[in-house]
Design an enzyme around this catalytic site. Sequence first.
Site, PDB file in Angstrom:
ATOM      1  N   CYS A 125      58.962 -49.034  14.846  1.00  0.00           N
ATOM      2  CA  CYS A 125      58.201 -50.050  14.117  1.00  0.00           C
ATOM      3  C   CYS A 125      58.842 -50.359  12.774  1.00  0.00           C
ATOM      4  CB  CYS A 125      56.769 -49.551  13.940  1.00  0.00           C
ATOM      5  SG  CYS A 125      55.822 -50.387  12.686  1.00  0.00           S
ATOM      6  N   CYS A 165      47.395 -48.920  15.208  1.00  0.00           N
ATOM      7  CA  CYS A 165      48.283 -48.573  14.096  1.00  0.00           C
ATOM      8  C   CYS A 165      47.534 -47.560  13.250  1.00  0.00           C
ATOM      9  CB  CYS A 165      48.603 -49.819  13.284  1.00  0.00           C
ATOM     10  SG  CYS A 165      49.318 -49.466  11.676  1.00  0.00           S
ATOM     11  N   GLN A 211      43.648 -57.044  -2.114  1.00  0.00           N
ATOM     12  CA  GLN A 211      44.391 -55.780  -2.033  1.00  0.00           C
ATOM     13  C   GLN A 211      44.087 -55.094  -0.711  1.00  0.00           C
ATOM     14  OE1 GLN A 211      46.532 -54.423  -4.194  1.00  0.00           O
ATOM     15  NE2 GLN A 211      46.296 -55.708  -6.009  1.00  0.00           N
ATOM     16  N   ASP A 231      50.336 -59.009 -13.356  1.00  0.00           N
ATOM     17  CA  ASP A 231      50.445 -58.331 -12.052  1.00  0.00           C
ATOM     18  C   ASP A 231      51.284 -59.222 -11.130  1.00  0.00           C
ATOM     19  OD1 ASP A 231      50.112 -56.893  -9.749  1.00  0.00           O
ATOM     20  OD2 ASP A 231      47.964 -57.250  -9.539  1.00  0.00           O
ATOM     21  N   CYS A 270      54.388 -54.067  -8.368  1.00  0.00           N
ATOM     22  CA  CYS A 270      54.591 -53.518  -7.030  1.00  0.00           C
ATOM     23  C   CYS A 270      56.078 -53.312  -6.762  1.00  0.00           C
ATOM     24  CB  CYS A 270      53.971 -54.435  -5.976  1.00  0.00           C
ATOM     25  SG  CYS A 270      54.597 -56.113  -6.069  1.00  0.00           S
TER      26      CYS A 270
HETATM   27  N1  SAH Z   1      46.115 -59.484  -9.620  1.00  0.00           N
HETATM   28  C1  SAH Z   1      45.774 -59.866  -8.273  1.00  0.00           C
HETATM   29  C2  SAH Z   1      46.933 -60.466  -7.467  1.00  0.00           C
HETATM   30  C3  SAH Z   1      48.268 -59.829  -7.611  1.00  0.00           C
HETATM   31  S1  SAH Z   1      49.484 -60.351  -6.430  1.00  0.00           S
HETATM   32  C4  SAH Z   1      45.153 -58.717  -7.527  1.00  0.00           C
HETATM   33  O1  SAH Z   1      45.262 -57.582  -7.941  1.00  0.00           O
HETATM   34  O2  SAH Z   1      44.513 -58.946  -6.516  1.00  0.00           O
HETATM   35  C5  SAH Z   1      50.444 -61.512  -7.311  1.00  0.00           C
HETATM   36  C6  SAH Z   1      49.835 -62.879  -7.402  1.00  0.00           C
HETATM   37  O3  SAH Z   1      50.718 -63.699  -8.143  1.00  0.00           O
HETATM   38  C7  SAH Z   1      49.650 -63.588  -6.070  1.00  0.00           C
HETATM   39  O4  SAH Z   1      48.303 -63.988  -5.977  1.00  0.00           O
HETATM   40  C8  SAH Z   1      50.580 -64.810  -6.134  1.00  0.00           C
HETATM   41  O5  SAH Z   1      50.072 -65.950  -5.495  1.00  0.00           O
HETATM   42  C9  SAH Z   1      50.685 -65.025  -7.616  1.00  0.00           C
HETATM   43  N2  SAH Z   1      51.901 -65.699  -8.129  1.00  0.00           N
HETATM   44  C10 SAH Z   1      53.154 -65.687  -7.621  1.00  0.00           C
HETATM   45  N3  SAH Z   1      53.999 -66.337  -8.426  1.00  0.00           N
HETATM   46  C11 SAH Z   1      53.283 -66.780  -9.482  1.00  0.00           C
HETATM   47  C12 SAH Z   1      53.607 -67.525 -10.677  1.00  0.00           C
HETATM   48  N4  SAH Z   1      54.848 -67.908 -10.932  1.00  0.00           N
HETATM   49  N5  SAH Z   1      52.614 -67.781 -11.537  1.00  0.00           N
HETATM   50  C13 SAH Z   1      51.345 -67.389 -11.305  1.00  0.00           C
HETATM   51  N6  SAH Z   1      50.979 -66.701 -10.202  1.00  0.00           N
HETATM   52  C14 SAH Z   1      51.928 -66.391  -9.299  1.00  0.00           C
END
Ligand code: SAH
Length: 476
Positions: A77, A163, A298, A404, A431
């Site tokens: 996988c 899974c 998440q 984030d 991440c």
């Molecule tokens: N903080 C949120 C999401 C984190 S994931 C949580 O914890 O649930 C990262 C997010 O960034 C995603 O939703 C994605 O759509 C967004 N993203 C990606 N590129 C971006 C950009 N240039 N400006 C603003 N948001 C963006």
Amino acid sequence: MQKNEIISLKIEDMGVDGEGIGRYEGMTFFVKDALIGDEIRARITKLKKNYGYARVEEIISPSRFRVEPWCELHRRCGGCQIQALAYEQQLVFKQNKVRDSLIRIGGFAPELVDDIMDPIVGMEEPFRYRNKAQFPIGRGKDGNPVAGFYAARTHTIIPVTDCKLGVRENQSILKEVLAYIKECHTAPYDENTGKGLFRHVLIRYGFTTKELMVCLVINGTKLPAQERLIERLIKIPGMTSISVNHNTKKTNVILGETTECIWGKPYITDYIHLRNTGDFSCEGTAVAYHISPQSFYQVNPVQTEKLYSLALAYAALTGKETVWDLYCGIGTISLFLAQKAGKVYGVEVVPQAIRDARENAALNQITNAEFFVGKAEEVLPEFYERGGSGDGEDMLHPDVIVVDPPRKGCDEKCLTTMLRMQPGRIVYVSCDPATMARDVKRLCEGGYALKKVRAVDQFGNTGHVETVVLMSRVQD
Ligand code: SAH
């Protein structure tokens, strides 16, 4: 040395994706599925000037960290890169991955990193943690419909309905869906020809509410004998939402643009409740979220509570602060920040996510959070350059900025504007340790000091790791 030659080597390190690293005659070899401490015989699969790749042929002496993997399909996988590594050792690997990035890419002194970095927050149970699963549907050797996963780097479906990272409920849902497809005598989708109807089954589960969502992705507009599918699925306890998503494009993207709810609600509800997690505490009221098939949410709700508690503890809010939450998704972190701050501004590029964020704020009676659609690197500079007075002034010079970003990290323009805004604290949730270290380096060169770092394991048995970093402004 040549391709296909068999070599003997000892694995002495692990690469960023969990692959084993060993040396042979001065060359570095990357070996998938080999673990630190293994002595192996391996077949060379690719040779470059100073390094190469090899495949395990035989384990001569296994690493003392080797465990019997729970899932017999884990090597084929490729989703669980390090399932054969004892969980405690997985945590050591992830802790080191974050530490090494800060030292090698961030340029921070090892003594500083060791001084401020807390031990990784591990999982109590590194299996059955995912609240979302997406199984492709295809045809098995006997011609019957199957669901499973794509074998690593291929588009061949290996049938599996259980899974070990997903919830047990996935199994009974897939059993009913496959029985229905068989009954319909309608072909599953074939990636090569672009013909056939059934593409994917998307399943989501609310860990606190036990609500289940099933979304069938089809290459067409209508489900045959829809009532039969509904009849089968609603026998499963917790079934709350059944929908059909239409994806008629020849693409690897799973979901198409339109979704039609065919039974129950168009969403499931789940709660995130920040808890007192021992050495870092940040209690708050539970926040409810409506999750639709397309929403970003998440995937590991248990660890998410710990991740957000940590981000909130680092933000150290007292009730009055102005906070920006960049890359806010459906407002998951923003709504917790709002409970402890004066005002929160969220920025996210996906319009649907911002619609969800606003709805989730209303659902939780949160009125001090405002959301903007757009790229962080465009929205933030626009506000800053426009200037402001009164409340606007607070907005341009917030107390805290939380980011984030996705794996590629923050855009340079976003980082520059953050520096110009001069917040007292920056909380960086990441991440990807490599891009995090790059961005943290840039922020620290611009007048911030690295104060705290802590990794959180959101994805047990995989090579991924999440990190939260606190930086504070150096007073001049
Ligand atoms: N903080 C949120 C999401 C984190 S994931 C949580 O914890 O649930 C990262 C997010 O960034 C995603 O939703 C994605 O759509 C967004 N993203 C990606 N590129 C971006 C950009 N240039 N400006 C603003 N948001 C963006």
